[in-house]
Write an enzyme that holds these catalytic residues in place. Structure first.
Site, PDB file in Angstrom:
ATOM      1  N   ASN A  10       0.572  -1.127  -0.386  1.00 30.00           N
ATOM      2  CA  ASN A  10      -0.179   0.517  -0.243  1.00 30.00           C
ATOM      3  C   ASN A  10       0.869   0.951  -0.053  1.00 30.00           C
ATOM      4  OD1 ASN A  10      -1.602   2.014   0.629  1.00 30.00           O
ATOM      5  ND2 ASN A  10      -2.575   1.138   2.128  1.00 30.00           N
ATOM      6  N   ARG A  89      -2.637  -2.183  -3.459  1.00 29.64           N
ATOM      7  CA  ARG A  89      -3.857  -1.493  -2.424  1.00 29.64           C
ATOM      8  C   ARG A  89      -3.827   0.099  -3.994  1.00 29.64           C
ATOM      9  NH1 ARG A  89      -5.186   3.093   1.129  1.00 29.64           N
ATOM     10  NH2 ARG A  89      -6.832   4.210   0.636  1.00 29.64           N
ATOM     11  N   HIS A 178     -12.316   4.011   0.630  1.00 32.26           N
ATOM     12  CA  HIS A 178     -12.569   3.150   0.873  1.00 32.26           C
ATOM     13  C   HIS A 178     -13.389   1.504   1.117  1.00 32.26           C
ATOM     14  CE1 HIS A 178     -12.181   6.305   4.127  1.00 32.26           C
ATOM     15  NE2 HIS A 178     -11.065   5.767   4.302  1.00 32.26           N
ATOM     16  N   GLY A 208     -11.850   6.474  10.426  1.00 33.78           N
ATOM     17  CA  GLY A 208     -10.581   6.710  10.938  1.00 33.78           C
ATOM     18  C   GLY A 208      -9.892   8.272  10.310  1.00 33.78           C
ATOM     19  N   GLY A 210      -9.023   9.135   8.185  1.00 39.01           N
ATOM     20  CA  GLY A 210     -10.341   9.423   6.670  1.00 39.01           C
ATOM     21  C   GLY A 210     -11.942   8.868   6.573  1.00 39.01           C
ATOM     22  N   ARG A 239      -9.535  16.909   7.597  1.00 38.39           N
ATOM     23  CA  ARG A 239     -10.703  17.567   5.957  1.00 38.39           C
ATOM     24  C   ARG A 239     -11.755  17.552   6.848  1.00 38.39           C
ATOM     25  NH1 ARG A 239      -9.655  11.169   3.693  1.00 38.39           N
ATOM     26  NH2 ARG A 239      -7.887  11.346   3.513  1.00 38.39           N
ATOM     27  N   CYS A 282      -8.676  11.198  17.577  1.00 44.17           N
ATOM     28  CA  CYS A 282      -9.264  11.258  18.261  1.00 44.17           C
ATOM     29  C   CYS A 282      -9.078  10.930  19.777  1.00 44.17           C
ATOM     30  CB  CYS A 282     -10.187  10.279  17.455  1.00 44.17           C
ATOM     31  SG  CYS A 282     -11.614  10.688  17.483  1.00 44.17           S
ATOM     32  N   GLY A 329     -10.340   2.956  12.667  1.00 43.51           N
ATOM     33  CA  GLY A 329      -9.516   3.111  13.931  1.00 43.51           C
ATOM     34  C   GLY A 329     -10.637   3.501  14.869  1.00 43.51           C
ATOM     35  N   GLU A 332     -14.052   1.343  15.158  1.00 43.63           N
ATOM     36  CA  GLU A 332     -13.701   0.456  16.661  1.00 43.63           C
ATOM     37  C   GLU A 332     -13.064   0.199  18.442  1.00 43.63           C
ATOM     38  OE1 GLU A 332     -10.950  -1.832  14.416  1.00 43.63           O
ATOM     39  OE2 GLU A 332     -11.535  -1.664  12.497  1.00 43.63           O
ATOM     40  N   ASN A 333     -12.308   1.921  18.376  1.00 42.68           N
ATOM     41  CA  ASN A 333     -12.075   2.037  19.385  1.00 42.68           C
ATOM     42  C   ASN A 333     -13.718   3.120  20.766  1.00 42.68           C
ATOM     43  OD1 ASN A 333     -10.541   0.500  19.399  1.00 42.68           O
ATOM     44  ND2 ASN A 333      -9.486   1.124  17.772  1.00 42.68           N
ATOM     45  N   GLU A 384      -8.513  -4.706   5.628  1.00 43.81           N
ATOM     46  CA  GLU A 384      -8.613  -4.444   4.266  1.00 43.81           C
ATOM     47  C   GLU A 384      -7.099  -5.193   3.254  1.00 43.81           C
ATOM     48  OE1 GLU A 384      -8.955   0.311   3.395  1.00 43.81           O
ATOM     49  OE2 GLU A 384      -8.237  -0.268   4.811  1.00 43.81           O
TER      50      GLU A 384
END
Length: 399
Positions: A10, A89, A178, A208, A210, A239, A282, A329, A332-333, A384
């Protein structure tokens, strides 16, 4: 015969992520991250058996140098002869590719054709492909596109309300990103819930640095929040997501900034970072919000509110909502953000189970809604790399 492994690459404009996977078990035997490529202090970090070590790339600080160093590391570990194919990717396949594909000269030309749609990413993806072809001679290479899963969008979802000539001439439309994550998570969510993917109406949020969201019904993508580029849609780490397009003329007139500077600001200095004036991470923002930092509190609220609005609108595209799926990320958390989003979406029949929500973190999947909830919310960790490995094995005839 020794199990043939898959190398997944990637490539970003100044980075390269690599992983050697066992396609059957999904086990990652070796992973690496090259950073600061094309700068004198470029380096690559390898992880093997839980141990990390760093190698400077001073002699060849580019993508090819990184792939050469990866090959040398694989030789040291006795993995080089066990790799049967390389999966890449690729960020944009435009309208040319609606599925992963074995790379030929014609496919390389197709990826080059899509450079205007992903000017930062596609050239880097091509560098990775060329380096792999030169260094892993004779191995099949497969391209897995971020945009492919979204090629099932109907015209009313992908068409922008601008003169149609711009679509015909320049391909100006929504593409979405994605996609590889969505494809993996849609399958996993259906399996986890014990339901048939084709009869589930899912809204999946990949959150995430993004972030985007997609509506999946009948096993196909019906709509997604990212557009021509990954700048549209949700609030992200750096962004802005959706914004009035007249911001360009407003800022040009009032600040003297040019188009490139404004685009750069919207991509790199906005989002959670811009609102909080602290960080794009985050976790940092949640910690500071807890201490009462005004910018951090506002950033979390805007992020969650925009996400909830989008989740509700994606229910329109999916024809209803059976499951709201969180991945990536943050997805999931962050039980805090999930909790805020479910709070906004009570009217859709989603009721949080607080205990289940705090348990579904750090790699744990789980349903996070209460037993009496009319719709389900579920956390499904994405993978992924494994999806890319599966496609690569299938198209290379290794499975």
């Amino acid at each position: 015969m020794t199990q043939q492994l898959i190398l997944v690459l990637n490539c970003g404009s100044s980075s390269l992520k690599g992983a050697v996977l066992d396609n059957d078990s999904g086990e990652v035997l070796l992973s690496c991250l090259a950073e600061k490529l094309n700068l004198p202090d470029a380096y690559i970090t390898f992880k093997y058996n839980g141990e990390k070590h760093k190698v400077e790339l001073a002699a060849h600080p580019d993508h090819t140098g990184a792939v050469e160093t990866l090959m040398a590391e694989m030789k040291t570990r006795g993995l080089d002869t066990r790799v049967g194919a390389v999966g890449h990717r690729v960020v944009s396949g435009g309208e040319l590719y609606s599925d992963s594909i074995l790379i030929t000269d014609e496919v390389v030309a197709g990826i080059e054709k899509c450079i205007p749609l992903a000017p930062l990413h596609n050239p880097a993806n091509l560098l990775g492909i060329r380096a792999a072809q030169a260094i892993f001679k004779g191995l099949p290479n497969v391209a897995v596109f971020d945009t492919a899963f979204h090629q099932t969008l109907p015209a009313h979802a992908y068409t922008y309300a601008v003169p149609r000539e711009l679509y015909r001439k320049y391909g100006l439309r929504r593409y979405g990103f994605h996609g590889t994550s969505y494809r993996y998570v849609a399958d996993e969510a259906a399996r986890f819930l014990g339901k048939d993917k084709n009869s589930l109406r899912m809204v999946i949020a990949h959150l995430g640095n993004g972030a985007s969201i997609a509506a999946v019904a009948g096993g196909k993508c019906q709509d997604t929040s990212m557009g021509l580029t990954p700048l549209e849609g949700l609030v992200m780490g750096t962004r802005s997501g959706d914004i009035d397009p007249s911001v360009f003329s407003f800022l040009a007139e009032n600040t003297g900034m040019n188009i490139t500077q404004i685009t750069d600001m919207l991509n790199k200095k906005s989002g959670l970072l811009g609102i909080s004036e602290l960080s794009n991470d985050c976790r940092t923002i949640e910690e500071e919000a807890e201490k009462g930092h005004e910018g951090a509190v506002l950033a979390l609220e805007i992020f969650s509110y925009r996400l909830a609005k989008y989740a509700a609108s994606m229910a329109v595209a999916a024809g209803g909502i059976d499951a709201l799926v969180f991945t990536g990320g943050i997805g999931e958390n962050s039980d805090l953000i999930r909790s805020k989003v479910l709070g906004y979406l009570g009217f859709l029949g989603l009721t949080e189970d607080k205990e289940a929500n705090s348990a579904a973190r750090f790699g744990n999947a789980g349903v996070i809604t209460a037993a009496d909830s009319r719709a389900l919310a579920v956390v499904i960790p994405t993978n992924e790399e494994l999806m890319i490995a599966h496609d690569t094995a299938r198209l290379s005839g290794l499975q």
